[in-house]
Design a protein around this motif. Structure first.
Motif, PDB file in Angstrom:
ATOM      1  N   GLU A  23      -1.397  -5.132  -7.179  1.00 37.80           N
ATOM      2  CA  GLU A  23      -0.797  -5.937  -6.113  1.00 37.80           C
ATOM      3  C   GLU A  23      -0.023  -7.114  -6.706  1.00 37.80           C
ATOM      4  OE1 GLU A  23      -2.192  -8.649  -2.277  1.00 37.80           O
ATOM      5  OE2 GLU A  23      -3.366  -6.887  -2.853  1.00 37.80           O
TER       6      GLU A  23
ATOM      7  N   ARG B 151       1.577   6.589  -6.938  1.00 37.56           N
ATOM      8  CA  ARG B 151       0.489   7.504  -7.310  1.00 37.56           C
ATOM      9  C   ARG B 151       0.902   8.958  -7.123  1.00 37.56           C
ATOM     10  NH1 ARG B 151      -2.946   3.628  -4.453  1.00 37.56           N
ATOM     11  NH2 ARG B 151      -4.163   2.431  -5.969  1.00 37.56           N
TER      12      ARG B 151
ATOM     13  N   GLN C  83       2.245   1.694  -3.460  1.00 40.88           N
ATOM     14  CA  GLN C  83       1.203   2.185  -4.368  1.00 40.88           C
ATOM     15  C   GLN C  83       0.979   3.681  -4.181  1.00 40.88           C
ATOM     16  OE1 GLN C  83      -1.904  -0.501  -3.119  1.00 40.88           O
ATOM     17  NE2 GLN C  83      -1.654  -1.845  -4.903  1.00 40.88           N
TER      18      GLN C  83
ATOM     19  N   ILE D  26       0.808  -0.410 -10.449  1.00 39.10           N
ATOM     20  CA  ILE D  26       0.458  -0.399  -9.034  1.00 39.10           C
ATOM     21  C   ILE D  26      -0.399  -1.593  -8.625  1.00 39.10           C
ATOM     22  CG2 ILE D  26       0.613   2.107  -8.826  1.00 39.10           C
ATOM     23  CD1 ILE D  26      -2.433   2.203  -9.040  1.00 39.10           C
TER      24      ILE D  26
ATOM     25  N   GLN E  69       0.826  -1.201   0.000  1.00 41.36           N
ATOM     26  CA  GLN E  69       0.000   0.000   0.000  1.00 41.36           C
ATOM     27  C   GLN E  69       0.864   1.256   0.000  1.00 41.36           C
ATOM     28  OE1 GLN E  69      -2.731   0.282   3.289  1.00 41.36           O
ATOM     29  NE2 GLN E  69      -3.646   2.181   2.556  1.00 41.36           N
TER      30      GLN E  69
END
Length: 628
Positions: free
Chosen positions: A83, A69, A65, A81, A62
Motif C-alpha cells: 500500500e 497479482r 493489487q 503491491i 485493492q
C-alpha cells in the motif's frame, strides 16, 4: 488545444511517451477512469471542489493489487503491491480521473442505461457458466462496498469517461514520415557471421589459489551484500483446507434436495434482445416496425438499425435478466412476451426499444441428478466454513505466547508451513504478501519473538506466523559464496586465454580469410545470421545486441569485432550488411496494421497530453490525509 499538443508530440519521442503511458494504462486498468464514488467522509483530495475519499483510494489500491497479482501470480514482488508503494501513484490517477470526468461532464457526454446494464451483465465476475447471475452480482458488489443502486451509477461515470478518452485518442493520426522513421529503426536488418570460442573446455585446467579467492571476495564486497532476512513458520486458515476432510452423506444430500424441491419457486431468467432507436426517431421506428411486420430477421435488423453499438453486432443480444437488470418498462414488456415474440415499441430513458424474448430458463424443478453435485458442494462448503470460523475464533488464543506453532496447528487440524529466508522485498508464495512481510519484520515479531496477530489476507484467508530465523543485513560469508567466486575466476582466466585466439582469428578475417574454413580448422562452428533484427535471449541475444552496436561497414565490405559474453565465452563476429527498415517493402496489410499501431500510440500520447493540460488548469488540493 489538441493541435498544439499534436505539434509537440510527433516523432519517435511521441512513441516513447505513448509506450510508457500505455503501460500505466494497462497496469491501472479501469481504476484509471475511476474517481470519487462516495463512501468515507475522510477526503484525501479535492478536485475543483469534488472530493476523493479515503474509501475511493482504498478500493483503487485493492483493485490495483489484484490486477498486479493476476499478472505475476505468487511470484509478485511484495514491494510492488504494498500500500505504501501504490498509494501515491493510485491517488494521482484518481485525481486525473476526476479531472477527466469533469471534462466529460462539461462536454455534455451521456451514456444510455441500456448500455450500462449490458456492460454490467457482461462482466465475467458477475456470471455463472457464461451467463449473468444476480446473486453473484449482489455478492460481488457487497465485497466491493457497493450496492445495486450505486454500482450502475459508478459504471455509468466510468463508461462516459472512457467515451471522453476515446474521443481524444481516436482523433490521433500518424504521418507517413513518422512511420518511415520508426520502421527504418525498429525493422532494421543486419547480416553477420560469428563463431563462439567456449570457455567450458578450459575450466578444468584453470587453477585458482586461496589468495585469489580472498582478494576477489574483498574487492567485490558489493556483489555479496545480504539484506536483512527472516524465515517464518505459519498457520494458514481457509475453508478449502477443511473442505477436503468433510464427508457429505447421500442421505444429507437427498434430504436437502427434497427440501429444495418442496420450496421450489420458479424464478425465470429471460434471455433478451433489442433494437434501440435513440431520440425516438419516428421515421426510423416506423421503418423498423414495418420490416418486423414483414417477417424480416430480428438479428439482422438489429445490426442495421440498432443504436446500441454494444449489442447490435450480436444481433441485439443483451443476455439474461431475472427481472431487475433493465429499466422497469423494459422488464414489464419482456415479461409479457412469449419465446420468439417481439414487443411493440417500448420507451425508456435510453430511447425506444423493440424487445425480443429469445428464451426462458428456470421454470421447472431440477432433477436430483442435476442438483446432486451442487448440493454436495454446498453442504461440504458450509461445514468447511463452520470449521474455518471455529478455527479462526480459537487460533489467537492457541498461538498466544507459543514457542512454536506446531502444537496449535495439530490442535486445529491444519498443516504447519514454513518458508525459506526472505528479505523485506519478499520471497515466493505467502512470503510475497505485503501483510505477511510487514508482520514478519515488525519489531515485536522479529525481535521480541512474539507470534503475530491473525492476519486477514482477504477472501476467507487468514494467517498467523512466527519468525524462526533472523539474519541481520550484512555480507554473505566467504564460505557461502566461495564456489561462485571460483567459477567466476576460472571463467575470467579461460576467457583471457581465449581472447588471444579470438583476436588472431579476427585478424585473419580482416585480411580476407575464409571464415568457415578458419573456424573449422579450430574446431569451431561459424553461424550465419542473415536478415536479423534486434532482440533475442541468452547468449544469442548478447551477440545480436553487440552486432547492432557496430557501425555499418559501408564500402569496406565487412567489419570484424571480438568480445566476451557474460559467461566468459569469446565471440568473433563479422558484420557484412546493414539495411534500414523500409515501410514500402511491407505488404499492404502490414502497413495498415503498423499505421494503426502507431496511431494508437499517438492517441495514447495525446490523451496523456490532454490529461496533463486539464490537470494543470484544475484546482487540486491534497488534504493532510492524502499527503500521508
Amino acid at each position: 488545444m489538441l493541435q498544439s499538443m499534436r505539434d509537440n508530440l510527433k516523432g519517435i519521442g511521441a512513441i516513447i511517451v505513448a509506450a510508457f503511458f500505455g503501460f500505466i494504462m494497462v497496469v491501472g486498468g479501469i481504476d484509471f477512469f475511476r474517481g470519487a464514488s462516495g463512501g468515507s467522509a475522510d477526503a484525501v483530495a479535492e478536485v475543483n471542489g469534488k472530493k476523493i475519499t479515503d474509501m475511493d483510494l482504498q478500493r483503487a489500491i485493492q483493485s490495483r493489487q489484484n490486477m498486479i497479482r493476476s499478472q505475476f501470480g505468487d511470484q509478485v514482488p511484495a514491494d510492488l503491491i504494498s500500500e505504501e508503494k501504490l498509494r501515491a501513484p493510485v491517488l494521482k490517477q484518481l485525481v486525473t480521473s476526476s479531472v477527466m470526468r469533469q471534462a466529460a461532464r462539461d462536454s455534455g457526454m451521456v451514456m444510455s442505461s441500456a448500455i450500462v446494464n449490458r456492460e454490467i451483465t457482461q462482466i465475467p465476475a458477475f456470471q455463472v457458466d457464461g451467463k449473468f447471475n444476480l446473486q453473484r452480482y449482489r455478492d460481488g458488489l457487497r465485497r466491493l462496498g457497493y450496492n445495486t443502486a450505486s454500482f450502475p451509477k459508478t459504471m455509468e461515470r466510468d463508461l462516459i469517461l472512457q467515451q471522453f478518452a476515446d474521443s481524444v485518442s481516436d482523433s490521433a493520426f500518424t504521418t507517413r514520415a513518422d512511420a518511415n522513421q520508426i520502421v527504418a529503426l525498429s525493422m532494421e536488418e543486419r547480416d553477420f557471421d560469428y563463431a563462439v570460442l567456449p570457455v567450458k573446455g578450459l575450466l578444468g585446467d584453470m587453477k585458482v589459489s586461496d589468495s585469489e579467492i580472498e582478494d576477489y571476495y574483498k574487492s567485490h564486497q558489493a556483489e555479496f551484500k545480504r539484506p536483512e532476512q527472516v524465515a517464518i513458520e505459519y498457520i494458514e486458515l481457509k475453508p478449502s483446507l477443511f473442505a477436503a476432510n468433510v464427508d457429505v452423506s447421500e442421505a444429507d444430500v437427498r434430504a436437502q434436495y427434497e427440501q429444495e424441491a418442496a420450496n421450489f419457486q420458479a424464478k425465470p431468467r429471460r434471455h433478451a434482445a433489442h433494437i434501440l432507436i435513440e431520440n425516438s426517431d419516428a421515421k426510423k421506428i416506423a421503418e423498423v416496425q414495418s420490416k418486423l411486420d414483414a417477417g424480416e430477421d430480428f438479428a439482422k435488423l438489429a445490426k442495421t438499425y440498432s443504436d446500441d453499438l454494444g449489442s447490435s453486432e450480436a444481433g441485439g443480444d443483451l443476455g439474461f435478466t431475472t427481472g431487475d437488470v433493465f429499466p422497469e418498462d423494459f422488464e414489464k414488456a419482456l415479461a409479457s412476451l412469449k419465446v420468439g415474440q417481439v414487443s411493440a415499441p417500448v420507451k425508456t430513458d435510453a430511447g425506444t426499444h423493440f424487445i425480443k424474448l429469445l428464451g426462458v430458463e428456470g421454470t421447472k424443478v431440477p432433477t436430483y441428478a442435476e442438483r446432486k453435485a451442487a448440493i454436495s458442494e454446498r453442504l461440504r462448503n458450509a461445514q468447511a466454513e463452520q470449521q474455518f470460523v471455529d478455527a479462526l475464533s480459537r487460533v489467537a488464543d492457541l498461538t498466544y505466547n507459543a514457542d512454536t506453532l506446531k502444537g496449535p496447528a495439530e490442535e486445529l487440524g491444519v498443516p504447519l508451513e514454513t518458508t525459506a529466508p526472505f528479505s523485506r522485498d519478499g520471497g515466493t508464495g505467502i512470503a510475497s504478501n505485503s501483510k505477511v512481510i510487514g508482520a514478519a519484520f515488525s519489531p515485536e515479531v522479529m525481535l521480541d519473538g512474539n507470534t503475530s496477530e491473525v492476519l486477514n489476507l482477504g477472501n476467507d484467508d487468514a494467517v498467523v506466523l512466527r519468525v524462526t530465523e533472523h539474519k541481520e543485513a550484512g555480507t554473505y560469508p566467504l564460505e557461502e559464496v566461495r564456489d561462485k567466486i571460483v567459477d567466476r575466476l576460472k571463467r575470467d582466466k579461460a576467457s583471457q586465454q581465449l581472447a588471444a585466439s579470438a583476436k588472431a582469428l579476427g585478424k585473419q578475417l580482416e585480411d580476407g580469410g575464409d571464415f568457415a574454413k578458419l573456424a573449422k580448422a579450430q574446431n569451431l562452428t561459424m553461424e550465419t545470421a542473415d536478415n536479423t533484427r534486434r532482440g533475442g535471449f541468452g547468449q544469442r541475444g548478447e551477440i545480436i545486441t553487440h552486432a547492432f552496436t557496430m557501425k555499418a561497414p559501408g564500402s569496406r565490405g565487412s567489419l570484424v569485432s571480438t568480445f566476451a559474453t557474460g559467461d566468459g565465452d569469446q565471440v568473433v563476429l563479422r558484420l557484412r550488411a546493414v539495411r534500414p527498415g523500409n515501410l514500402g517493402q511491407q505488404s499492404s496489410e502490414q502497413r495498415a496494421a503498423l499505421l494503426q499501431q502507431l496511431s494508437s500510440a499517438s492517441g495514447r500520447a495525446e490523451l496523456a497530453a490532454v490529461q496533463s493540460y486539464l490537470s494543470g488548469k484544475a484546482d487540486i488540493e491534497m488534504t493532510e490525509k492524502g499527503k500521508q
